[in-house]
Scaffold this motif. Structure first.
Motif, PDB file in Angstrom:
ATOM      1  N   PRO A  37     -25.310 -22.103  34.571  1.00  0.00           N
ATOM      2  CA  PRO A  37     -26.342 -21.070  34.638  1.00  0.00           C
ATOM      3  C   PRO A  37     -26.881 -20.852  36.041  1.00  0.00           C
ATOM      4  O   PRO A  37     -27.479 -19.815  36.320  1.00  0.00           O
TER       5      PRO A  37
ATOM      6  N   ARG B 150     -26.050 -26.328  38.593  1.00  0.00           N
ATOM      7  CA  ARG B 150     -26.868 -26.736  37.451  1.00  0.00           C
ATOM      8  C   ARG B 150     -26.068 -26.517  36.161  1.00  0.00           C
ATOM      9  O   ARG B 150     -25.559 -25.439  35.935  1.00  0.00           O
ATOM     10  N   PRO B 151     -25.956 -27.539  35.336  1.00  0.00           N
ATOM     11  CA  PRO B 151     -25.211 -27.376  34.085  1.00  0.00           C
ATOM     12  C   PRO B 151     -26.057 -26.685  33.002  1.00  0.00           C
ATOM     13  O   PRO B 151     -27.268 -26.579  33.131  1.00  0.00           O
ATOM     14  N   TRP B 152     -25.405 -26.232  31.962  1.00  0.00           N
ATOM     15  CA  TRP B 152     -26.122 -25.711  30.794  1.00  0.00           C
ATOM     16  C   TRP B 152     -26.789 -26.871  30.051  1.00  0.00           C
ATOM     17  O   TRP B 152     -26.207 -27.952  29.947  1.00  0.00           O
TER      18      TRP B 152
ATOM     19  N   VAL C 150     -22.538 -23.958  19.738  1.00  0.00           N
ATOM     20  CA  VAL C 150     -22.655 -23.538  21.128  1.00  0.00           C
ATOM     21  C   VAL C 150     -21.318 -23.655  21.865  1.00  0.00           C
ATOM     22  O   VAL C 150     -20.627 -24.675  21.755  1.00  0.00           O
TER      23      VAL C 150
ATOM     24  N   VAL D 184     -28.828 -10.555  21.720  1.00  0.00           N
ATOM     25  CA  VAL D 184     -28.946 -11.257  20.451  1.00  0.00           C
ATOM     26  C   VAL D 184     -28.437 -10.348  19.355  1.00  0.00           C
ATOM     27  O   VAL D 184     -28.835  -9.195  19.272  1.00  0.00           O
TER      28      VAL D 184
ATOM     29  N   LEU E 212     -27.829 -11.499  31.928  1.00  0.00           N
ATOM     30  CA  LEU E 212     -27.720 -10.565  30.806  1.00  0.00           C
ATOM     31  C   LEU E 212     -27.862 -11.358  29.513  1.00  0.00           C
ATOM     32  O   LEU E 212     -27.248 -12.403  29.358  1.00  0.00           O
ATOM     33  N   ARG E 213     -28.676 -10.814  28.621  1.00  0.00           N
ATOM     34  CA  ARG E 213     -28.870 -11.508  27.347  1.00  0.00           C
ATOM     35  C   ARG E 213     -28.696 -10.540  26.191  1.00  0.00           C
ATOM     36  O   ARG E 213     -29.096  -9.388  26.284  1.00  0.00           O
TER      37      ARG E 213
ATOM     38  N   VAL F  40     -24.302 -18.874  21.593  1.00  0.00           N
ATOM     39  CA  VAL F  40     -24.788 -19.668  20.473  1.00  0.00           C
ATOM     40  C   VAL F  40     -24.626 -18.836  19.216  1.00  0.00           C
ATOM     41  O   VAL F  40     -25.125 -17.719  19.137  1.00  0.00           O
TER      42      VAL F  40
ATOM     43  N   GLU G  29     -22.225  -6.208  36.734  1.00  0.00           N
ATOM     44  CA  GLU G  29     -23.141  -6.153  35.601  1.00  0.00           C
ATOM     45  C   GLU G  29     -22.741  -5.127  34.565  1.00  0.00           C
ATOM     46  O   GLU G  29     -22.809  -5.381  33.370  1.00  0.00           O
TER      47      GLU G  29
ATOM     48  N   LEU H  24     -23.093 -18.585  28.083  1.00  0.00           N
ATOM     49  CA  LEU H  24     -23.375 -19.493  26.974  1.00  0.00           C
ATOM     50  C   LEU H  24     -23.477 -18.647  25.713  1.00  0.00           C
ATOM     51  O   LEU H  24     -24.177 -17.639  25.688  1.00  0.00           O
TER      52      LEU H  24
ATOM     53  N   MET I   8     -28.919 -12.175  38.353  1.00  0.00           N
ATOM     54  CA  MET I   8     -29.323 -11.413  37.165  1.00  0.00           C
ATOM     55  C   MET I   8     -28.697 -12.023  35.914  1.00  0.00           C
ATOM     56  O   MET I   8     -27.539 -12.381  35.899  1.00  0.00           O
TER      57      MET I   8
ATOM     58  N   VAL J 189     -27.466 -15.564  13.522  1.00  0.00           N
ATOM     59  CA  VAL J 189     -27.707 -14.859  14.771  1.00  0.00           C
ATOM     60  C   VAL J 189     -26.793 -15.412  15.854  1.00  0.00           C
ATOM     61  O   VAL J 189     -26.651 -16.621  15.995  1.00  0.00           O
TER      62      VAL J 189
ATOM     63  N   PRO K   3     -27.673 -10.137  15.190  1.00  0.00           N
ATOM     64  CA  PRO K   3     -27.589 -10.694  13.837  1.00  0.00           C
ATOM     65  C   PRO K   3     -26.260 -10.272  13.216  1.00  0.00           C
ATOM     66  O   PRO K   3     -25.996  -9.082  13.086  1.00  0.00           O
TER      67      PRO K   3
END
Lengths: 199, 267
Positions: free
Chosen positions: B152, B156-158, B146, B6, B3-4, B141, B41, B139, B1, B13, B8
């Motif tokens: 991820p 596997r790298p970012w 970054v 965003v 989680l994201r 940003v 989570e 990660l 899973m 952002v 401002p």
């Protein structure tokens, strides 16, 4: 987890439309400020179907759109003339110009207008077209145009961001370095459209 | 899973991606693991909320756009109660200034403005808070800078795209890594906005320059400094700096990189 966002969500097969702004416009924008929307809609969309897609585009008046188009990435991004702009979705299966005029639901394509995000440079607002959960098109309804500087910036930044949003998934890119500024409102508005669509 | 979030904030952002769960895949099919993942989570979600609140607190104190921030008041010469965070930031700025022979400064236009350090440091704060909440893979940003931690997906790298300053529909390069930081300074989006303290003129020698390091605050501040130094001096400086690699796009489109940069390149 509905907070999906640009970098990573958009499984997009077709790169789409983008803006037809010319790189350097020395003509000052006609309607400065308030509602100087630069609206691009799919050509058929205004005919009836798609209720949600944005204020009608016809009066995008003398703004820089007249200066011809710059489609990107081999897609059909002809957004040439001011006002009645046309950008047809390049998504193979979904709603090319014709189907939009009738009833849209057949293809499950819908357009959601994101909230206008206030940035310190001015408002940014997008309309995002989804086919299922895929973003097939991103339209920039409004962006800062107060100054020539803004225009120059947005000429660069908005297509960049569109590209970023559309290609992020396919290229498996997790983040972008170097795109700073217009991204604030862009991502905010895009996020709200994604949230509304429940995609 | 995944989680994201965003957010401002700070005039730009911030986006946060946290990979929750032990690499996913087969393991998650057992109920036990599912339960653990659920706990993780909610803890990670709370961590994200804490991190976001932290960003707003940093902005309130350090913003140069807010009249009432501590930094704005100090810049106007008002007396401000001693603040250990402000003191720490100014100390870091002074360190970077020394490291870069003055190419970076907390007074870029003659007026107090430590933003060149603060944004990266804010990203590091998010990184710290997420780790404390148990995140092993995330990660962050912030306005094009970054900080990556972990990976991820298993093995596997970012992957981070470097925006092409000259061509709007491409990336100049893709880089990947695990625990690393990427910062780009350029003229494309904000014009010639970095002042070379040596000449007091805007620096224009690069279209953009990207630095890769381990921690974003320093990497970002160094990117600003290298940009101000210009290609000749800046790239040589980066080349000699341990733990820093640089990739530059010049105004004519040529690219130049330090000798160790290639190991981060994708493809």
């Amino acid at each position: 987890m509905r907070r999906a966002i640009v970098t990573g969500t958009a499984t997009v097969s077709g790169v789409v439309l983008l803006l037809g702004l010319k790189p350097h416009s020395d003509t000052p924008l006609a309607a400065k400020g308030a509602n100087n929307n630069f609206t691009i809609t799919q050509s058929g969309a205004q005919g009836g179907g798609q209720p949600s897609s944005a204020p009608s585009s016809s009066s995008a008046s003398g703004s820089s759109g007249s200066s011809g188009s710059s489609g990107t990435s081999g897609s059909s991004g002809s957004s040439g003339t001011s006002g009645s702009s046309s950008g047809s979705s390049s998504q193979p299966g979904s709603a090319p110009s014709s189907s939009a005029s009738g009833s849209a639901p057949a293809t499950g394509s819908k357009t959601v207008t994101g909230d206008a995000a206030d940035t310190r440079y001015g408002p940014v607002q997008l309309a995002v077209t989804f086919s299922g959960k895929k973003i097939t098109q991103i339209q920039v309804l409004e962006y800062p145009t107060e100054t020539g500087r803004d225009q120059e910036i947005n000429t660069y930044a908005i297509p960049q961001l569109n590209q970023e949003a559309m290609s992020a998934q396919s290229a498996n890119i997790d983040g972008v370095s170097g795109a700073t500024y217009t991204s604030e409102g862009y991502q905010q508005s895009l996020q709200s459209a994604i949230d509304k669509a429940g995609a | 899973m995944t989680l994201r979030h965003v957010e401002p904030v700070m005039g730009t952002v911030f986006s946060i991606v946290v990979e929750a769960g032990a690499g996913g895949g087969e393991l998650q099919k057992t109920n036990k693991i599912d339960k653990i993942n659920e706990m993780d989570e909610s803890r990670l979600g709370a961590g994200i909320a804490t991190a976001v609140a932290r960003l707003h607190a940093i902005d309130a104190k350090f913003s140069t756009y807010r009249e009432d921030s501590a930094i704005s008041r100090m810049a106007r010469g008002e007396s401000v109660e001693r603040d250990s965070e402000v003191a720490e930031v100014l100390r870091r700025c002074a360190e970077v200034e020394a490291d870069t022979d003055g190419a970076f400064t907390a007074y870029p236009a003659g007026r107090l403005d430590p933003s060149g350090w603060v944004k990266g440091w804010a990203i590091e704060e998010v990184d710290r808070i997420l780790r404390e909440a148990g995140s092993r893979d995330h990660l962050i940003v912030g306005g094009g800078d970054v900080q990556a931690h972990g990976e991820p997906g298993l093995g596997r790298p970012w992957t981070v795209g470097i925006a092409d300053p000259r061509q709007q529909d491409r990336y100049a390069a893709l880089v990947s890594g695990r625990d690393f930081a990427v910062a780009t300074s350029g003229t494309a989006e904000r014009g010639a906005h970095i002042i070379d303290p040596a000449t007091a003129e805007p620096a224009t020698g690069f279209a953009s320059v990207t630095l890769i390091g381990t921690r974003i605050a320093r990497t970002d501040a160094y990117a600003t400094a290298v940009f101000a130094m210009g290609p000749e001096r800046g790239l040589e400086w980066a080349q000699e700096r341990d733990g820093i690699e640089a990739y530059a796009v010049l105004p004519d489109g040529r690219t130049v990189e330090t000798s160790g940069f290639a190991r981060f390149l994708v493809g």
